[in-house]
Design a protein around this motif. Structure first.
Motif, PDB file in Angstrom:
ATOM      1  N   GLU A  33       0.850  -1.199   0.000  1.00  0.00           N
ATOM      2  CA  GLU A  33       0.000   0.000   0.000  1.00  0.00           C
ATOM      3  C   GLU A  33       0.877   1.237   0.000  1.00  0.00           C
ATOM      4  O   GLU A  33       1.803   1.361   0.813  1.00  0.00           O
ATOM      5  CB  GLU A  33      -0.894  -0.002   1.245  1.00  0.00           C
ATOM      6  CG  GLU A  33      -1.793   1.214   1.362  1.00  0.00           C
ATOM      7  CD  GLU A  33      -2.579   1.239   2.654  1.00  0.00           C
ATOM      8  OE1 GLU A  33      -2.528   2.250   3.376  1.00  0.00           O
ATOM      9  OE2 GLU A  33      -3.236   0.214   2.950  1.00  0.00           O
ATOM     10  N   GLU A  34       0.608   2.159  -0.934  1.00  0.00           N
ATOM     11  CA  GLU A  34       1.368   3.405  -0.999  1.00  0.00           C
ATOM     12  C   GLU A  34       0.727   4.453  -0.098  1.00  0.00           C
ATOM     13  O   GLU A  34      -0.456   4.733  -0.205  1.00  0.00           O
ATOM     14  CB  GLU A  34       1.426   3.927  -2.441  1.00  0.00           C
ATOM     15  CG  GLU A  34       2.231   3.039  -3.365  1.00  0.00           C
ATOM     16  CD  GLU A  34       2.359   3.635  -4.761  1.00  0.00           C
ATOM     17  OE1 GLU A  34       1.805   4.734  -4.994  1.00  0.00           O
ATOM     18  OE2 GLU A  34       3.018   3.006  -5.607  1.00  0.00           O
ATOM     19  N   GLN A  35       1.541   5.038   0.796  1.00  0.00           N
ATOM     20  CA  GLN A  35       1.055   6.055   1.714  1.00  0.00           C
ATOM     21  C   GLN A  35       1.693   7.395   1.354  1.00  0.00           C
ATOM     22  O   GLN A  35       2.926   7.524   1.330  1.00  0.00           O
ATOM     23  CB  GLN A  35       1.386   5.670   3.159  1.00  0.00           C
ATOM     24  CG  GLN A  35       0.741   4.359   3.596  1.00  0.00           C
ATOM     25  CD  GLN A  35       1.144   3.941   4.991  1.00  0.00           C
ATOM     26  OE1 GLN A  35       2.166   4.375   5.507  1.00  0.00           O
ATOM     27  NE2 GLN A  35       0.342   3.083   5.610  1.00  0.00           N
ATOM     28  N   GLU A  36       0.853   8.387   1.050  1.00  0.00           N
ATOM     29  CA  GLU A  36       1.348   9.671   0.580  1.00  0.00           C
ATOM     30  C   GLU A  36       2.124  10.426   1.662  1.00  0.00           C
ATOM     31  O   GLU A  36       1.762  10.422   2.832  1.00  0.00           O
ATOM     32  CB  GLU A  36       0.178  10.539   0.094  1.00  0.00           C
ATOM     33  CG  GLU A  36      -0.485  10.004  -1.163  1.00  0.00           C
ATOM     34  CD  GLU A  36      -1.527  10.959  -1.710  1.00  0.00           C
ATOM     35  OE1 GLU A  36      -1.662  12.072  -1.142  1.00  0.00           O
ATOM     36  OE2 GLU A  36      -2.198  10.595  -2.684  1.00  0.00           O
ATOM     37  N   VAL A  37       3.202  11.088   1.213  1.00  0.00           N
ATOM     38  CA  VAL A  37       4.029  11.927   2.076  1.00  0.00           C
ATOM     39  C   VAL A  37       4.157  13.282   1.403  1.00  0.00           C
ATOM     40  O   VAL A  37       4.577  13.358   0.245  1.00  0.00           O
ATOM     41  CB  VAL A  37       5.427  11.306   2.300  1.00  0.00           C
ATOM     42  CG1 VAL A  37       6.283  12.231   3.161  1.00  0.00           C
ATOM     43  CG2 VAL A  37       5.317   9.935   2.947  1.00  0.00           C
ATOM     44  N   ALA A  38       3.817  14.355   2.102  1.00  0.00           N
ATOM     45  CA  ALA A  38       3.848  15.695   1.512  1.00  0.00           C
ATOM     46  C   ALA A  38       5.247  16.067   1.048  1.00  0.00           C
ATOM     47  O   ALA A  38       6.228  15.960   1.800  1.00  0.00           O
ATOM     48  CB  ALA A  38       3.353  16.726   2.535  1.00  0.00           C
ATOM     49  N   GLY A  39       5.349  16.455  -0.224  1.00  0.00           N
ATOM     50  CA  GLY A  39       6.621  16.916  -0.773  1.00  0.00           C
ATOM     51  C   GLY A  39       7.621  15.820  -1.058  1.00  0.00           C
ATOM     52  O   GLY A  39       8.802  16.096  -1.297  1.00  0.00           O
ATOM     53  N   SER A  40       7.199  14.575  -1.022  1.00  0.00           N
ATOM     54  CA  SER A  40       8.131  13.472  -1.261  1.00  0.00           C
ATOM     55  C   SER A  40       7.396  12.306  -1.908  1.00  0.00           C
ATOM     56  O   SER A  40       6.176  12.317  -2.043  1.00  0.00           O
ATOM     57  CB  SER A  40       8.759  13.022   0.058  1.00  0.00           C
ATOM     58  OG  SER A  40       9.668  11.949  -0.155  1.00  0.00           O
ATOM     59  N   LYS A  41       8.153  11.306  -2.312  1.00  0.00           N
ATOM     60  CA  LYS A  41       7.541  10.100  -2.866  1.00  0.00           C
ATOM     61  C   LYS A  41       6.828   9.338  -1.749  1.00  0.00           C
ATOM     62  O   LYS A  41       7.204   9.450  -0.579  1.00  0.00           O
ATOM     63  CB  LYS A  41       8.603   9.208  -3.516  1.00  0.00           C
ATOM     64  CG  LYS A  41       9.134   9.746  -4.836  1.00  0.00           C
ATOM     65  CD  LYS A  41       9.982   8.712  -5.542  1.00  0.00           C
ATOM     66  CE  LYS A  41      10.368   9.186  -6.936  1.00  0.00           C
ATOM     67  NZ  LYS A  41      11.134   8.161  -7.665  1.00  0.00           N
ATOM     68  N   PRO A  42       5.794   8.563  -2.106  1.00  0.00           N
ATOM     69  CA  PRO A  42       5.028   7.838  -1.084  1.00  0.00           C
ATOM     70  C   PRO A  42       5.869   6.810  -0.325  1.00  0.00           C
ATOM     71  O   PRO A  42       6.875   6.305  -0.832  1.00  0.00           O
ATOM     72  CB  PRO A  42       3.937   7.137  -1.904  1.00  0.00           C
ATOM     73  CG  PRO A  42       3.876   7.870  -3.187  1.00  0.00           C
ATOM     74  CD  PRO A  42       5.256   8.365  -3.452  1.00  0.00           C
ATOM     75  N   SER A  43       5.425   6.533   0.888  1.00  0.00           N
ATOM     76  CA  SER A  43       6.028   5.443   1.663  1.00  0.00           C
ATOM     77  C   SER A  43       5.359   4.143   1.248  1.00  0.00           C
ATOM     78  O   SER A  43       4.219   4.134   0.796  1.00  0.00           O
ATOM     79  CB  SER A  43       5.815   5.678   3.161  1.00  0.00           C
ATOM     80  OG  SER A  43       6.427   6.880   3.567  1.00  0.00           O
TER      81      SER A  43
END
Length: 203
Positions: A33-43
């Motif tokens: 599951e991709e978890q969004e991170v502000a200003g960066s690629k997802p975790s």
């Protein structure tokens, strides 16, 4: 020695029977599951291993030891039985778990003028089977909860009706008060006029 087997179905080649397959495919993957991170690629949240998929294609031809229609019906029956089996290839089990036949695709069917199936191609799709799951049920609303909601709605309606009646009474009272004050004001004006006339005319 058999080429492969799935339950009672055996793939082999002999002088009396040719029963084999091609287009063997197997897919193994992770569930991520991709978890969004502000200003960066997802975790990447790795949930675990997904179920493996396996597929084969069987080209059937009417010949000694092969009844095309019967073979198709037998594979359909295996699917409908919902029974997981080991898929054996070259004497060894494929993967650590059994497989469930989930799809039977029939194509390239050749039929003669008497309705007999002379040849066909069937695509078989298998899904890895680890354990039997359970149907997820939504929480049911109890009778007590329904009764509470009903009473709540009833009380809310009564409260609204009561508030409306009180408001109507206030409006009616205000109207009466206004009318009374107007009459009082008019009477006072008349008395002033009469007093003034007496002073002027002496009556």
């Amino acid at each position: 020695m058999p080429i492969a087997s799935f339950g009672k179905k055996v793939f082999s080649v002999s002088l009396n029977r040719v029963y084999t397959f091609n287009g063997y495919t197997r897919t193994s993957a992770l569930s991520v599951e991709e978890q969004e991170v502000a200003g960066s690629k997802p975790s990447s949240y790795i949930k675990g291993s997904a179920l493996d998929d396996l597929g084969i294609t069987i080209e059937l031809k009417k010949m000694k030891g092969i009844d095309v229609r019967k073979e198709i019906n037998e594979w359909m029956a295996i699917k409908d039985s919902k029974t997981p089996e080991n898929f054996i290839l070259g004497g060894s089990r494929v993967g650590a778990n059994k497989y469930l036949l989930v799809s039977v695709g029939e194509s390239d069917v050749l039929i003669d003028n008497q309705g007999r199936v002379l040849s066909a191609k069937i695509d078989l799709k298998f899904k890895e089977f680890v354990r039997l799951g359970k149907k997820e049920e939504k929480p049911k609303t109890s009778k007590d909860d329904k009764s509470k909601n009903k009473r709540k709605n009833s009380n809310s309606k009564k409260s609204k009706d009561k508030g409306k009646k009180t408001s109507d009474k206030k409006k009616s009272s205000n109207k009466k008060s206004g009318s009374s004050s107007k009459r009082s004001s008019s009477a006072a004006s008349n008395k002033k006029v009469e007093a003034l006339e007496k002073e002027i005319f002496g009556k």
